[in-house]
Design a protein around this motif. Structure first.
Motif, PDB file in Angstrom:
ATOM      1  N   ALA A 109       0.619  -1.316   0.053  1.00  0.00           N
ATOM      2  CA  ALA A 109      -0.044  -0.158   0.016  1.00  0.00           C
ATOM      3  C   ALA A 109       0.853   1.242  -0.110  1.00  0.00           C
ATOM      4  O   ALA A 109       0.424   2.352  -0.266  1.00  0.00           O
ATOM      5  CB  ALA A 109      -0.794  -0.083   1.210  1.00  0.00           C
ATOM      6  N   ARG A 110       2.203   1.172   0.450  1.00  0.00           N
ATOM      7  CA  ARG A 110       3.066   2.446   0.471  1.00  0.00           C
ATOM      8  C   ARG A 110       4.007   2.217  -0.462  1.00  0.00           C
ATOM      9  O   ARG A 110       4.339   1.109  -1.098  1.00  0.00           O
ATOM     10  CB  ARG A 110       3.346   2.521   1.820  1.00  0.00           C
ATOM     11  N   PHE A 111       4.451   3.395  -1.073  1.00  0.00           N
ATOM     12  CA  PHE A 111       5.712   3.577  -1.695  1.00  0.00           C
ATOM     13  C   PHE A 111       7.063   3.448  -0.859  1.00  0.00           C
ATOM     14  O   PHE A 111       6.947   4.301   0.074  1.00  0.00           O
ATOM     15  CB  PHE A 111       5.848   4.822  -2.603  1.00  0.00           C
ATOM     16  N   VAL A 116      19.654   6.317   3.426  1.00  0.00           N
ATOM     17  CA  VAL A 116      18.125   6.522   3.479  1.00  0.00           C
ATOM     18  C   VAL A 116      17.300   5.377   3.314  1.00  0.00           C
ATOM     19  O   VAL A 116      16.130   5.374   4.048  1.00  0.00           O
ATOM     20  CB  VAL A 116      17.985   7.540   2.110  1.00  0.00           C
ATOM     21  N   VAL A 117      17.571   4.197   2.561  1.00  0.00           N
ATOM     22  CA  VAL A 117      16.741   3.138   2.326  1.00  0.00           C
ATOM     23  C   VAL A 117      16.752   2.400   3.771  1.00  0.00           C
ATOM     24  O   VAL A 117      15.598   1.995   4.268  1.00  0.00           O
ATOM     25  CB  VAL A 117      17.425   2.334   1.261  1.00  0.00           C
ATOM     26  N   LEU A 161      10.728  -4.658  -6.623  1.00  0.00           N
ATOM     27  CA  LEU A 161      10.212  -3.834  -7.489  1.00  0.00           C
ATOM     28  C   LEU A 161       8.846  -4.395  -7.308  1.00  0.00           C
ATOM     29  O   LEU A 161       8.502  -5.473  -7.458  1.00  0.00           O
ATOM     30  CB  LEU A 161      10.658  -3.948  -8.962  1.00  0.00           C
ATOM     31  N   ARG A 162       7.672  -3.479  -7.473  1.00  0.00           N
ATOM     32  CA  ARG A 162       6.420  -3.961  -7.190  1.00  0.00           C
ATOM     33  C   ARG A 162       5.892  -4.878  -8.148  1.00  0.00           C
ATOM     34  O   ARG A 162       5.152  -5.999  -7.617  1.00  0.00           O
ATOM     35  CB  ARG A 162       5.305  -2.858  -7.064  1.00  0.00           C
ATOM     36  N   VAL A 180      -3.389  -5.145  -2.952  1.00  0.00           N
ATOM     37  CA  VAL A 180      -3.935  -3.806  -2.507  1.00  0.00           C
ATOM     38  C   VAL A 180      -3.377  -2.866  -3.637  1.00  0.00           C
ATOM     39  O   VAL A 180      -2.162  -2.990  -3.978  1.00  0.00           O
ATOM     40  CB  VAL A 180      -3.892  -3.572  -1.211  1.00  0.00           C
ATOM     41  N   LYS A 181      -4.195  -1.640  -3.717  1.00  0.00           N
ATOM     42  CA  LYS A 181      -3.701  -0.821  -4.478  1.00  0.00           C
ATOM     43  C   LYS A 181      -2.698   0.208  -3.347  1.00  0.00           C
ATOM     44  O   LYS A 181      -2.934   0.501  -2.336  1.00  0.00           O
ATOM     45  CB  LYS A 181      -4.871   0.086  -5.004  1.00  0.00           C
ATOM     46  N   ARG A 182      -2.052   1.210  -4.173  1.00  0.00           N
ATOM     47  CA  ARG A 182      -1.247   2.075  -3.257  1.00  0.00           C
ATOM     48  C   ARG A 182      -2.139   3.074  -2.466  1.00  0.00           C
ATOM     49  O   ARG A 182      -3.183   3.619  -3.078  1.00  0.00           O
ATOM     50  CB  ARG A 182      -0.518   2.921  -4.232  1.00  0.00           C
TER      51      ARG A 182
END
Length: 194
Positions: free
Chosen positions: A99-101, A139-140, A177-178, A187-189
């Motif tokens: 659901a999140r980026f 950062v990742v 990668l998604r 689920v969608k973002r």
């Protein structure tokens, strides 16, 4: 010594077996078959008469079941999931991550780009690229750490106890990668699980 003649046993097909079992063996009003008759009806040879055909059938049956399992796993059906993906907490994590980026999703393309740009013969550019790459990795890692804390907090609120390895499971899914994730995102973002 004379060869023994083996009795010819008719092989019962799966449809015939189903029909026989549905009818209960003997029709109404007929005497119940004896044990010997029932055993003879169930008898099948250990080695089929046409081995090539039997091998072909087994191969197609295996291919069909494997394809069913692959499609079921991609769809996220619990029955077909690997042991590492089973459970309500893992489903919650998959839905939360999908659901999140995550910044980690783009780590593979960024690494590929850095590898290509390091082919530039300018030493100063290569130095800056390495610094940018290290900063990106930090950062990742920070994003994954914060995401793991949020997931653990929500799982404790919802389920009380936590299974082992949930933070690592979420991090590994967030780094993919998604489109390459298995089971596929359900689920969608923006559709976070409740």
């Amino acid at each position: 010594m004379a060869k023994r003649e083996t009795p010819v046993v008719e092989i019962e097909t799966a449809e015939q077996t189903d029909a026989r079992l549905r009818t209960g063996g003997a029709p109404k009003g007929a005497p119940t078959p004896t044990r010997r008759e029932q055993e003879a009806a169930r008898k099948r040879p250990l080695v089929p008469s046409d081995r090539k055909e039997a091998a072909r059938q087994a191969k197609t049956q295996t291919a069909v079941s494997r394809e069913r399992a692959r499609v079921g796993m991609a769809a996220g059906e619990e029955k077909y999931l690997l042991a590492r993906d089973k459970g309500v907490q893992k489903r919650f994590i998959r839905d939360y991550v999908d659901a999140r980026f995550s910044i980690g999703e783009v780590i593979i393309p960024v690494m590929f780009g850095v590898i290509l740009l390091t082919l530039v013969p300018n030493q100063q550019i290569q130095t800056y690229l390495m610094l940018v790459l290290y900063a990106f990795v930090l950062v990742v890692v920070l994003d994954l750490f914060l995401m793991g804390n949020r997931i653990n907090k929500r799982l404790r609120e919802k389920y009380g106890t936590l299974d082992r390895g949930l933070r690592w499971y979420g991090a590994m899914r967030a780094l993919q990668l998604r489109p390459m994730r298995l089971p596929k995102p359900q689920v969608k973002r923006g559709q976070f699980p409740k």
